[in-house]
Design an enzyme around this catalytic site. Structure first.
Site, mmCIF file in Angstrom:
data_model
loop_
_atom_site.group_PDB
_atom_site.id
_atom_site.type_symbol
_atom_site.label_atom_id
_atom_site.label_comp_id
_atom_site.label_asym_id
_atom_site.label_seq_id
_atom_site.Cartn_x
_atom_site.Cartn_y
_atom_site.Cartn_z
ATOM 1 N N ASP A 31 0.635 -1.114 0.069
ATOM 2 C CA ASP A 31 -0.021 0.108 -0.027
ATOM 3 C C ASP A 31 0.977 1.235 0.001
ATOM 4 O OD1 ASP A 31 -2.348 1.626 0.297
ATOM 5 O OD2 ASP A 31 -1.821 1.570 2.543
ATOM 6 N N LYS A 32 0.410 2.346 -0.424
ATOM 7 C CA LYS A 32 1.190 3.684 -0.165
ATOM 8 C C LYS A 32 1.114 4.318 1.031
ATOM 9 C CE LYS A 32 -0.099 7.355 -2.422
ATOM 10 N NZ LYS A 32 0.145 8.392 -1.352
ATOM 11 N N PHE A 60 -18.015 10.441 4.664
ATOM 12 C CA PHE A 60 -17.307 9.789 3.392
ATOM 13 C C PHE A 60 -17.386 8.277 3.588
ATOM 14 C CE2 PHE A 60 -13.289 8.155 1.999
ATOM 15 C CZ PHE A 60 -13.241 8.701 0.819
ATOM 16 N N LYS A 97 -16.983 18.007 -0.189
ATOM 17 C CA LYS A 97 -15.541 17.864 -0.587
ATOM 18 C C LYS A 97 -15.332 16.388 -1.113
ATOM 19 C CE LYS A 97 -13.691 16.756 3.805
ATOM 20 N NZ LYS A 97 -12.985 17.198 5.095
ATOM 21 N N THR A 113 -5.427 15.625 -2.967
ATOM 22 C CA THR A 113 -6.228 16.897 -3.212
ATOM 23 C C THR A 113 -7.584 16.589 -3.030
ATOM 24 O OG1 THR A 113 -6.501 15.797 -5.490
ATOM 25 C CG2 THR A 113 -4.783 17.401 -5.578
ATOM 26 N N GLY A 118 -5.065 3.925 -3.869
ATOM 27 C CA GLY A 118 -6.310 4.473 -4.064
ATOM 28 C C GLY A 118 -6.096 5.889 -4.737
ATOM 29 N N ASP A 119 -4.898 6.196 -4.701
ATOM 30 C CA ASP A 119 -4.666 7.534 -5.194
ATOM 31 C C ASP A 119 -4.708 7.895 -6.817
ATOM 32 O OD1 ASP A 119 -4.536 8.892 -3.094
ATOM 33 O OD2 ASP A 119 -2.417 8.630 -2.707
ATOM 34 N N ARG A 129 -6.136 3.851 -8.106
ATOM 35 C CA ARG A 129 -7.439 3.706 -7.840
ATOM 36 C C ARG A 129 -7.959 2.496 -7.553
ATOM 37 N NH1 ARG A 129 -8.737 8.821 -6.350
ATOM 38 N NH2 ARG A 129 -8.532 10.169 -8.108
ATOM 39 N N LYS A 174 -7.273 -5.377 -5.016
ATOM 40 C CA LYS A 174 -6.012 -5.642 -4.251
ATOM 41 C C LYS A 174 -5.755 -7.222 -4.006
ATOM 42 C CE LYS A 174 -5.168 -1.092 -2.064
ATOM 43 N NZ LYS A 174 -4.820 -0.477 -0.749
#
Length: 1102
Positions: free
Chosen positions: A439-440, A577, A600, A632, A712-713, A790, A796
């Protein structure tokens, strides 16, 4: 370059043309590593095929195989409890309460009646134990008896006793824990408000329970009343989902308004869904039946529920119990982790089958030489009993003890503090990892967010511009005082100057979140509690800018301006969220009555929601921030008229009260509001890399481990992090697949260049996993590094499974969050990092670390040692059984192939226990290279990935050594001790013990005090036992000089040829580790050494 890409595409088509459904799912063996593929011969492929089919065939002899069959599952499903929705009347009659299970925590596996049968069943499903049980039972048959009963029963009973004692010890600990949990006292509120103290096991559905601060919740409850002024409560859920942040829970609206003593006297009925595992959703409804609120309904969601085993963090609460015992979410999610059997275990099992075939073949040969006459099948069985030492009964015990020692050494390593081994059955797999999937966020990075950039179309600010931001906020607030008396409409239509626009952005950021400030009474410091560190970072930014979040409760949020004025906002609705929506929203009303909807979310989601007319700059700016490695968020806003909000609130209430498809109904209503939002701003926060990530990744890649980053980025952020972390090297090309159609995705796959790193987005990845599986795996496994963007948790886990399926490689997954659990459990080795996202990944993993850089010593030092030591230990135990069996074979052949035992009684029992156990087990303390060498010359790890130190070739070498030494012991002893033939048993046994001690001494690479003590202690014990067992030894003959010099000669004939041949071979063809140790020179840096100097570079050594 285009030619190379075309060649790669052609090769991919040749190997992977067609869909995944139409073709075979398995690539050629070793296809994932071109260097390994070139090194394999046709003979090795043949043996691998035979081994694979042998393992498949052996499945039919295992109990687990049959228990997984459909008919077995169908039978088991009939005994599983059936869960249904329920309606509880309040108050709940005793008859109704008895319908539901008692609130008993039970983690025990056995009862007094089932303990012995189940533990014996669990032991005899293993081939070793079942085989020796059969051998021991044959000794009750007179025609098959070849020795004393205890010779065969005592080792079996010893092994079983150790296993049963371990199970009993573990189950007693579980029983004591259950007893403490079930006897814990709680407060039950009676209908008249009186408090009664009851044990946890006496709590029933429909009871009103009062829970104090820092007390665990005893059962699943609906939250009715809170003592907090805010009317809410915080709970800690780390024991349920592993997340360390506090969760906000809200009581039912009507019951919160009641006095504490009147809560338990309400008249109502509550409908709740059937018990299930999902802890993130709940569907229920309360219908009040008292005359003043007849038929009034109130929805019950997950925000109104407290699950069992969570801990109340603030205040007092009263809850209504709805699930107890095995029906609670905690009990339903308490599944046993998947039992992982490592490749090393499978290799040893395969060699065990080979040993059995060898035993059967040798027994058949001993009978065939004399001809199949008389009861020849009885003679075969008698010889199989005589040669039963070939199958080492102590193998599993020794390996289990070794694995326990490896786990302790890992946890005792001061260089990787905080490491926890949660699964001690697979430490050897750490030394053979081929693919590392990481993972990151929180794994490669610290998950410690820092605000870096704010962009609002016509203006942009960075963290360095904080003074300017504070000044503009102050100016804007001073200007707004002049229009404070204006109507709400005039405020909405006010001219949007740049300073006022900045103020509106800061306010939106300070309001649109799920952050709650919590005051620490001891220190007086306000801490922010939130599920996401991104939100905390943004709220801290607004505090620095001058707009601070002061307080928040169920209905109100208070902001403090630089002038110490309080801005109060009524919270009308909150939309949390989720990973599915990738956005959160809130509806607030300020003191002037203006209703504002703030939202957001991720750019790809918000791009469809915000107004297209003023959002041209949004996607461009998010891409610019992503290239700089920033995370972001896009903020949008929409003002609502009171009538519009009232109509929306009515529809939302109806959707929340629906019992079917509630979540989808609610989301549909919310989406009706998410239309043409005004774009406010884009924020960027930075997540710093963890310490020593770059050298760790470089060394792992140099060690032959292929690293994939699953995140997921978005593509730009992930690519930036991959380059920054040196996952992508500077001389590597980067192939990005972000296709808009399936055809384009396939075209990009076909044009892939083999030496390029691969970056793929979520949409393209989904197409690859469903339509082009084989082509994608061929491309991805040939890339030096892969980044999947993403990525969902399911994807995964699917990627891990596909790598295992297509490459037959050993995979390792590492992550820190709940979304990584599926990937961690799917991998051969799962590593969890305790981070800011909680302990869920750590608790589900096989190994728990505190930071990513600890992976390096875990794999390259501990993993390498564990694999090499277990391989040597297993093969030496096999050798120990083979050599004594070959002695028996030679002895029987000298006596006309009679099935007569040369060693009986205590000699046979002591051989594999007190005479050789300690020296053989001391092999697990050996080190072939120091830590500095293993962590500097990482190419040593790459050698182990091929699995050559535990293979059919090395087994054959030990087989030949055993055959030679067993034959020499018997033949030379017969020649030298011809006149003392009656003592041949004691003579050869002494030589055998000395030979084994010398064999161990020759295999040790690094001597230490424990190994020396083990060797000497065994020798002393054996010499002492000679005088204790006069029935097996002629004491008078042993005390003569003639006995000892002949024993020494026989031992020399047995050991010297083997030792000299190994020494010559090592001199002529030294291994890489031998070269490194001999030329190591001065002591090197322990963990992250400098690049190799030319004098000791690897090419020079090779």
């Amino acid at each position: 370059m285009m030619k190379r890409g075309t060649a790669a595409a052609t090769e991919m088509k040749r190997r992977g043309g067609g869909s995944h459904d139409d073709e075979e799912d398995t690539l050629l063996p070793g296809e994932f590593d071109m260097s390994v593929q070139a090194d394999r011969s046709n003979r090795a492929k043949c043996w691998r095929t035979v081994k694979r089919w042998w393992l498949k065939l052996s499945l039919f002899t295992t109990t687990d195989y049959w228990l997984q069959r459909p008919f077995a599952r169908k039978i088991a499903s009939r005994f599983e409890p059936k869960y249904l929705p329920r309606t509880l009347p309040i108050p709940t009659p005793m008859v109704e309460q008895k319908k539901y299970p008692p609130n008993i925590v039970r983690n025990q596996r056995y009862t007094l009646l089932t303990f012995l049968p189940l533990t014996l069943f669990g032991q005899f499903k293993y081939f070793y134990n079942m085989y020796f049980l059969g051998i021991a039972l044959t000794q009750f048959v007179p025609i098959l008896k070849v020795g004393y009963l205890f010779t065969y029963w005592l080792p079996l009973i010893f092994v079983l006793a150790l296993a049963i004692a371990k199970d009993a010890f573990d189950d007693i600990k579980r029983w004591k824990q259950d007893k403490r949990a079930n006897s814990q006292q709680f407060q039950r509120v009676g209908g008249d408000g009186r408090i009664l103290h009851v044990s946890s096991s006496d709590i029933k559905c429909g009871d009103f329970i009062l829970v104090e601060t820092n007390q665990r919740v005893p059962a699943d409850m609906v939250f009715l009343w809170s003592s907090e002024k805010s009317g809410t409560a915080f709970i800690r859920t780390d024991q349920l989902d592993g997340e360390t942040d506090w969760k906000l829970r809200r009581p039912l609206t009507r019951t919160q308004k009641l006095p504490k003593n009147d809560v338990s006297s309400i008249a109502a009925s509550i409908y709740v869904e059937e018990p299930k595992k999902d802890i993130y959703s709940f569907v229920g409804k309360v219908t009040y039946t008292d005359p003043s609120h007849a038929h009034e309904e109130e929805p019950v969601t997950v925000d109104n529920v407290m699950w069992a085993n969570t801990v109340l963090a603030t205040g007092q609460v009263i809850g209504l119990v709805i699930y107890t015992g095995r029906e609670t979410r905690t009990a339903l999610n308490r599944n046993q982790p998947r039992a992982k059997a490592g490749q090393t275990e499978m290799d040893i099992n395969f060699l065990s089958k080979v040993l059995f075939a060898l035993l059967a073949g040798l027994s058949f040969l001993m009978v065939a030489v004399t001809g199949f006459s008389g009861l020849w099948f009885v003679m075969i069985v008698r010889f199989m009993i005589l040669f039963s030492s070939i199958i080492p009964i102590s193998m599993r015990v020794n390996l289990d003890m070794a694995k326990l020692l490896y786990a302790l050494l890992i946890m005792w390593d001061k260089k990787i503090p905080g490491t926890i081994v949660r699964n001690s059955t697979i430490p050897e797999e750490l030394g053979r990892i081929n693919f590392l999937l990481s993972d990151k966020t929180g794994t490669l990075t610290k998950n410690d967010m820092i605000f870096m950039r704010l962009h609002a179309g016509s203006m942009a600010y960075t963290a360095k511009d904080m003074d300017d931001i504070q000044q503009r906020i102050q100016e804007s607030l001073d200007g707004s005082v002049q229009v404070a008396e204006h109507t709400a409409t005039s405020v909405v239509k006010r001219s949007q100057s740049s300073t006022y626009q900045l103020l509106e952005c800061i306010r939106a950021i300070a309001l649109c979140h799920n952050v709650t400030p919590v005051l620490d009474e001891d220190t007086g410091v306000t801490n922010y509690q939130a599920a996401s560190p991104d939100e905390v970072a943004l709220v801290k930014f607004t505090e620095q800018a001058g707009i601070a979040l002061t307080s928040r409760d169920l209905t109100e949020m208070v902001l403090t301006t630089p002038t110490k004025e309080k801005e109060r906002y009524e919270i009308l609705q909150t939309f949390p969220f989720s990973s599915a929506t990738k956005r959160m929203g809130i509806i607030v009303r300020d003191h002037r009555g203006v209703i504002t909807f703030l939202m957001k979310g991720a750019d790809v989601v918000m791009a469809k929601i915000i107004n297209k007319e003023n959002s041209e700059w949004v996607l461009e700016e998010t891409e610019n921030m992503a290239r700089d490695g920033l995370r972001t968020l896009v903020f949008g806003r929409k003002h609502l008229h009171p009538e519009e909000y009232d109509e929306f609130a009515h529809r939302l209430h109806e959707a929340k009260c629906s019992m079917e498809s509630r979540d989808s109904n609610v989301q549909r209503v919310i989406e009706s509001l998410e239309i043409n939002l005004d774009t406010l701003c884009v924020t960027g926060v930075e997540d710093k890399l963890q310490d020593d990530v770059r050298p760790t990744l470089e060394k792992l890649q140099a060690g032959g481990i292929k690293i994939w980053m699953l995140t997921g980025d978005k593509i730009e952020t992930a690519t930036c992090i991959a380059v920054s972390a040196r996952l992508f090297k500077r001389d590597h090309n980067i192939t990005t697949i972000a296709a808009k159609t399936e055809a384009e995705c396939l075209s990009l796959l076909e044009s892939f260049e083999e030496d390029s790193c691969l970056v793929i987005d979520g949409t393209s990845l989904q197409w690859c996993l469903t339509s082009f599986t084989r082509q994608f795996m061929w491309v991805a496994t040939h890339a030096p590094a892969v980044v999947c963007c993403r990525c969902s948790p399911t994807q995964k886990a699917q990627i891990v499974t596909l790598i295992k399926q297509y490459t037959h490689a050993i995979t390792c997954a590492i992550g820190d969050g709940g979304n990584d659990v599926s990937m961690i459990t799917a991998a051969d080795v799962g590593i969890g990092i305790e981070g800011k996202e909680g302990k869920q990944a750590s608790l589900a993993a096989d190994f728990s670390l505190t930071q990513f850089s600890h992976v390096l010593p875990l794999l390259l030092w501990h993993g390498r040692n564990s694999y090499k030591r277990s391989a040597m230990l297993a093969q030496f135990i096999m050798h120990r059984g083979l050599i004594i069996s070959f002695i028996q074979a030679v002895f029987s052949s000298l006596f006309l192939f009679a099935a007569i035992a040369i060693y009986q009684g205590w000699l046979l029992v002591g051989y594999s226990t007190i005479y050789t156990m300690i020296p053989v087990f001391s092999l697990v303390l050996d080190e072939d290279v120091p830590p500095t060498v293993a962590l500097t010359f990482v190419e040593l790890y790459h050698i182990l990935q091929k699995g050559r130190i535990l293979s059919l070739k090395t087994f054959t070498e030990w087989l030949l050594i055993s055959l030679f030494q067993g034959g020499m012991i018997m033949i030379v002893s017969m020649l030298l001790f011809e006149s003392n033939f009656l003592n041949i048993s004691g003579i050869t046994f002494t030589v055998l013990i000395l030979t084994e001690l010398l064999n161990i001494a020759f295999e040790i690479r690094t001597w230490n005090l424990l190994i020396v003590i083990g060797e000497l202690l065994t020798l002393v014990v054996y010499i002492g036992s000679i005088f204790v067992l006069p029935n097996y030894f002629d004491i008078g003959f042993i005390l003569t000089w003639s006995y000892w010099w002949k024993v020494m000669v026989v031992t020399a004939f047995t050991c010297l040829p083997v030792s000299l041949s190994k020494l010559i071979y090592r001199r002529c063809r030294p291994t890489l580790d031998t070269k490194l140790v001999s030329r190591r020179g001065p002591k090197m840096n322990l963990l992250f050494a400098e690049p190799l100097s030319p004098q000791i570079s690897l090419p020079t050594l090779l």
